[in-house]
Design a protein around this motif. Sequence first.
Motif: not given
Length: 252
Positions: A34-37, A66-69, A104-106, A145-147
């Motif tokens: 629920s919270k992009p990180a 989630v999107v991978s760079l 809003g993507y993580s 936030d950083i996870v």
Amino acid sequence: MQVEHDAKWIKRFSALSKLYFTPTFLGSEHIDASKPAMYVGNHTIYGVLDAPMVIDYLFNEHQVAVVSLADHSHFYLPIWRSIVKKFGAVDGVREYARTLMQQGYSILVFPGGGREVLKRKGEAYQLIWKERYGFLKLAQEFGYDIVPFAALGGDEVFDLGFDANHIVQNKYFQKLLKIPQLNKLLRRGDVIPSLPSHLIPKRIPFYFQFMPRHSIMQIENIEQLIAFRAEIQHSIYNSLENLKQLRSQKTK
């Protein structure tokens, strides 16, 4: 910006890896769809074994968009480019990342990029992040936030038969790098791969540990940013050591 997540493809592609490497995922309580990180971790050698399992776990198990760079090199080859895109990966350009964060993507980031993937002998589980701080500046810009997470197993599945340092440290190669165009193309030698002594990876259990979220909004200057990144790296290194101990206990 269109992201090409393909849930079935992600699940099918990673299924064989999961059967072969029997991954264990820890720290799920730190994952909040629920919270992009920004999920930040170590990249293991060749980068094609760890990332699919992490993406599958976040996307299919926890419904994290989630999107991978990914490194630019993934998008040079048409067929491979299509495969990478199906995992929701995009070219790791800052403006692309900014657009996705606005949506809003993580974000999944391996700050070591291509150099950390193309490890050399003696570099197992080393974080080769150089002077990269852009990902943290982006996280602060969007209040992400950083996870941190640690991946254990991938750097041990191949023994290196040929070490890229034999080429990179050669005096003639170093002379070639003095040509600006070649230096840019070869990324100062970072794109030269080490080669495995065997093609079939060892069957080693993988472990992934997600750690508590870190807010970055308190950062006010470059000194604090440097200290914050060092803290993230330290937590990843500590987690890798803890995972090694856990694996040792389980294999006794």
